[in-house]
Design a protein around this motif. Structure first.
Motif, PDB file in Angstrom:
ATOM      1  N   ALA A   9       0.724  -1.327   0.001  1.00 39.96           N
ATOM      2  CA  ALA A   9       0.084   0.053  -0.038  1.00 39.96           C
ATOM      3  C   ALA A   9       0.839   1.358  -0.186  1.00 39.96           C
ATOM      4  O   ALA A   9       0.559   2.039  -0.603  1.00 39.96           O
ATOM      5  CB  ALA A   9      -0.735   0.013   1.238  1.00 39.96           C
ATOM      6  N   ALA A  10       2.059   1.261   0.700  1.00 39.60           N
ATOM      7  CA  ALA A  10       2.806   2.418   0.865  1.00 39.60           C
ATOM      8  C   ALA A  10       3.553   2.563  -0.367  1.00 39.60           C
ATOM      9  O   ALA A  10       3.576   3.630  -1.075  1.00 39.60           O
ATOM     10  CB  ALA A  10       3.957   2.022   1.921  1.00 39.60           C
ATOM     11  N   ALA A  11       3.822   1.517  -1.206  1.00 37.24           N
ATOM     12  CA  ALA A  11       4.642   1.674  -2.549  1.00 37.24           C
ATOM     13  C   ALA A  11       3.348   2.433  -3.563  1.00 37.24           C
ATOM     14  O   ALA A  11       3.972   3.037  -4.257  1.00 37.24           O
ATOM     15  CB  ALA A  11       4.963   0.430  -2.917  1.00 37.24           C
ATOM     16  N   GLY A  12       2.256   1.914  -3.434  1.00 36.06           N
ATOM     17  CA  GLY A  12       1.198   2.544  -4.165  1.00 36.06           C
ATOM     18  C   GLY A  12       1.023   4.040  -4.023  1.00 36.06           C
ATOM     19  O   GLY A  12       0.807   4.869  -4.987  1.00 36.06           O
ATOM     20  N   PHE A  13       0.922   4.460  -2.674  1.00 34.52           N
ATOM     21  CA  PHE A  13       1.009   5.960  -2.350  1.00 34.52           C
ATOM     22  C   PHE A  13       2.070   6.632  -2.922  1.00 34.52           C
ATOM     23  O   PHE A  13       1.983   7.648  -3.608  1.00 34.52           O
ATOM     24  CB  PHE A  13       0.942   6.086  -0.822  1.00 34.52           C
ATOM     25  N   ILE A  14       3.241   6.161  -2.781  1.00 34.57           N
ATOM     26  CA  ILE A  14       4.509   6.433  -3.415  1.00 34.57           C
ATOM     27  C   ILE A  14       4.491   6.938  -4.672  1.00 34.57           C
ATOM     28  O   ILE A  14       5.053   7.941  -5.291  1.00 34.57           O
ATOM     29  CB  ILE A  14       5.625   6.023  -2.815  1.00 34.57           C
ATOM     30  N   LEU A  15       3.819   5.968  -5.430  1.00 37.33           N
ATOM     31  CA  LEU A  15       4.031   6.044  -7.000  1.00 37.33           C
ATOM     32  C   LEU A  15       2.780   7.017  -7.489  1.00 37.33           C
ATOM     33  O   LEU A  15       3.131   7.818  -8.221  1.00 37.33           O
ATOM     34  CB  LEU A  15       3.357   4.664  -7.709  1.00 37.33           C
ATOM     35  N   THR A  50      -5.847  26.743   1.551  1.00 38.29           N
ATOM     36  CA  THR A  50      -7.111  27.356   1.151  1.00 38.29           C
ATOM     37  C   THR A  50      -7.816  26.101   0.603  1.00 38.29           C
ATOM     38  O   THR A  50      -9.104  25.957   1.027  1.00 38.29           O
ATOM     39  CB  THR A  50      -7.306  28.468   0.097  1.00 38.29           C
ATOM     40  N   LEU A  51      -7.327  25.310  -0.312  1.00 36.61           N
ATOM     41  CA  LEU A  51      -7.934  24.203  -0.816  1.00 36.61           C
ATOM     42  C   LEU A  51      -8.297  23.002   0.441  1.00 36.61           C
ATOM     43  O   LEU A  51      -9.492  22.493   0.188  1.00 36.61           O
ATOM     44  CB  LEU A  51      -6.962  23.567  -2.190  1.00 36.61           C
ATOM     45  N   LEU A  52      -7.378  22.883   1.073  1.00 35.06           N
ATOM     46  CA  LEU A  52      -7.483  21.873   2.226  1.00 35.06           C
ATOM     47  C   LEU A  52      -8.567  22.485   3.058  1.00 35.06           C
ATOM     48  O   LEU A  52      -9.532  21.547   3.456  1.00 35.06           O
ATOM     49  CB  LEU A  52      -6.202  21.747   3.070  1.00 35.06           C
ATOM     50  N   GLY A  53      -8.684  23.580   3.422  1.00 38.18           N
ATOM     51  CA  GLY A  53      -9.784  24.330   4.292  1.00 38.18           C
ATOM     52  C   GLY A  53     -11.287  23.893   3.489  1.00 38.18           C
ATOM     53  O   GLY A  53     -12.395  23.709   4.176  1.00 38.18           O
ATOM     54  N   LEU A 181      -0.518  17.397   6.604  1.00 41.18           N
ATOM     55  CA  LEU A 181      -0.370  18.225   5.407  1.00 41.18           C
ATOM     56  C   LEU A 181      -0.432  19.665   5.758  1.00 41.18           C
ATOM     57  O   LEU A 181       0.358  20.587   5.237  1.00 41.18           O
ATOM     58  CB  LEU A 181      -1.378  17.757   4.541  1.00 41.18           C
ATOM     59  N   ALA A 182      -1.544  19.977   6.696  1.00 39.05           N
ATOM     60  CA  ALA A 182      -1.651  21.332   6.931  1.00 39.05           C
ATOM     61  C   ALA A 182      -0.571  21.939   7.610  1.00 39.05           C
ATOM     62  O   ALA A 182       0.135  23.002   7.370  1.00 39.05           O
ATOM     63  CB  ALA A 182      -2.777  21.459   7.702  1.00 39.05           C
ATOM     64  N   GLY A 183       0.182  21.103   8.587  1.00 39.84           N
ATOM     65  CA  GLY A 183       1.449  21.367   9.268  1.00 39.84           C
ATOM     66  C   GLY A 183       2.472  21.874   8.285  1.00 39.84           C
ATOM     67  O   GLY A 183       3.181  22.845   8.482  1.00 39.84           O
ATOM     68  N   PHE A 184       2.666  21.002   7.447  1.00 42.88           N
ATOM     69  CA  PHE A 184       3.878  21.027   6.188  1.00 42.88           C
ATOM     70  C   PHE A 184       3.843  22.414   5.490  1.00 42.88           C
ATOM     71  O   PHE A 184       4.588  23.040   5.401  1.00 42.88           O
ATOM     72  CB  PHE A 184       3.745  19.860   5.424  1.00 42.88           C
ATOM     73  N   LEU A 238      -2.202  16.870  -2.874  1.00 47.06           N
ATOM     74  CA  LEU A 238      -2.427  15.460  -3.184  1.00 47.06           C
ATOM     75  C   LEU A 238      -1.375  14.585  -2.922  1.00 47.06           C
ATOM     76  O   LEU A 238      -1.319  13.560  -2.245  1.00 47.06           O
ATOM     77  CB  LEU A 238      -3.186  15.214  -4.507  1.00 47.06           C
ATOM     78  N   GLY A 239      -0.086  15.107  -3.619  1.00 41.11           N
ATOM     79  CA  GLY A 239       0.972  14.251  -3.692  1.00 41.11           C
ATOM     80  C   GLY A 239       1.799  14.055  -2.289  1.00 41.11           C
ATOM     81  O   GLY A 239       1.822  12.988  -2.120  1.00 41.11           O
ATOM     82  N   VAL A 240       1.853  15.301  -1.645  1.00 42.11           N
ATOM     83  CA  VAL A 240       2.345  15.158  -0.155  1.00 42.11           C
ATOM     84  C   VAL A 240       1.543  14.471   0.689  1.00 42.11           C
ATOM     85  O   VAL A 240       2.124  13.654   1.450  1.00 42.11           O
ATOM     86  CB  VAL A 240       2.910  16.546   0.108  1.00 42.11           C
ATOM     87  N   GLY A 241       0.178  14.547   0.399  1.00 39.68           N
ATOM     88  CA  GLY A 241      -0.889  13.803   1.370  1.00 39.68           C
ATOM     89  C   GLY A 241      -0.585  12.143   1.336  1.00 39.68           C
ATOM     90  O   GLY A 241      -0.505  11.605   2.057  1.00 39.68           O
ATOM     91  N   MET A 242      -0.320  11.851  -0.068  1.00 38.04           N
ATOM     92  CA  MET A 242       0.130  10.303  -0.378  1.00 38.04           C
ATOM     93  C   MET A 242       1.399  10.001   0.184  1.00 38.04           C
ATOM     94  O   MET A 242       1.364   8.978   0.766  1.00 38.04           O
ATOM     95  CB  MET A 242       0.023  10.215  -1.886  1.00 38.04           C
TER      96      MET A 242
END
Length: 306
Positions: A9-15, A50-53, A181-184, A238-242
């Protein structure tokens, strides 16, 4: 609390992360041609937050941290890594900067072993070595340039990046991906705002184009800047969230090896978008990178960690 590694699953998220980041990072050159590092990070963070909010209510996201101090520390570490990485691009070749950042898996192994006492078997050690050799082959001879203080900055970024990835699992196991993600993005936004403020109070003479990326303060950018910064914000969100999710479900020393796939993903986008062609050595390097990830995925089925 995550009770077991879910390496596949982790490999899929990283892809997913690699495909998105490989695309968006190819357009940093467009942004850097007219704006500065600090304005870019500030603007991108505001857009991303803003998008996250806007997604909080419909997706029922949880942004309140369980451990605010841990989230703050992790955000600061990861933010510093990305600041150093993008900043080094202003005065070092992209190949040299990328090679430095991808020393992160080596630091992950060392920190995991000596700071947290995790068992690191020979398979993962060999996988990191094979993956890093593949990175050097993809980047070419320019990655092995003369050593200098400036050349150490990407390696410093790799160290901070490794620390942040380990902190994701060791310090923040109960945090939601959206909280981290918000903290980053908040950390990068604060750093960007501080940079803009300092350059407004004490402006520097910035060269034209991408060469002035680090020294350039606030400018009135074109519509292209807003467009590609928004693409960066949405793609990074989205990418960093993955990526965060991957480090939550599997050990950092495993996931960090999968991140090597970002280089071939970026190279593929470079070919599709800009017509940049890989050398045979670079193609062989990508095979080694894929092999390193495969070694980790296969070994994950074994009863003992490696």
């Amino acid at each position: 609390m995550i009770s077991a590694d879910r390496t596949v699953a982790a490999a899929g998220f990283i892809l997913i992360y690699a495909v998105l980041i490989g695309f968006t990072d190819n357009y940093v050159r467009v942004i850097a041609a007219e704006a500065g590092l600090w304005q870019f990070h500030l603007t991108r963070s505001v857009m991303a937050l803003t998008l996250l909010g806007l997604l909080v209510l419909p997706l029922r996201l949880r942004l309140r941290p369980v451990n605010p101090r841990a989230v703050l520390a992790r955000s600061a570490i990861h933010g510093a890594a990305m600041l150093i990485y993008f900043g080094a691009l202003a005065f070092l070749p992209v190949a040299q900067v990328a090679a430095g950042l991808f020393t992160a898996p080596i630091f992950v192994l060392l920190i995991s072993r000596f700071a947290y006492g995790h068992h690191i078997g020979p398979v993962r050690i060999v996988a990191v070595g094979v993956g890093f050799l593949g990175v050097l082959m993809v980047l070419g001879p320019s990655a092995a340039g003369e050593a200098s203080l400036a050349a150490l900055l990407p390696v410093l970024a790799g160290l901070f990046y490794a620390m942040g990835n380990i902190a994701t699992r060791e310090w923040c196991p109960e945090e939601s991906a959206e909280t981290l993600l918000a903290g980053f993005f908040a950390a990068l936004g604060v750093l960007g705002a501080l940079g803009v403020l300092l350059l407004t109070l004490a402006p520097l003479s910035a060269p034209e184009g991408a060469a002035g990326f680090l020294q350039r303060g606030w400018v009135w950018p074109s519509q292209g800047f807003w467009l590609w910064t928004f693409v960066q914000a949405a793609g990074s969100l989205l990418g960093v969230g993955m990526m965060i999710r991957a480090y939550q479900v599997a050990a950092a020393s495993r996931v960090s090896v999968f991140e090597y796939v970002i280089l071939p993903a970026s190279a593929l986008w470079g070919w599709l978008l800009w017509g940049e062609v890989l050398t045979p050595m670079a193609m062989l390097g990508m095979v080694l990178i894929a092999g390193a990830g495969g070694m980790i995925a296969l070994r994950a089925q074994a009863p003992l960690p490696a």
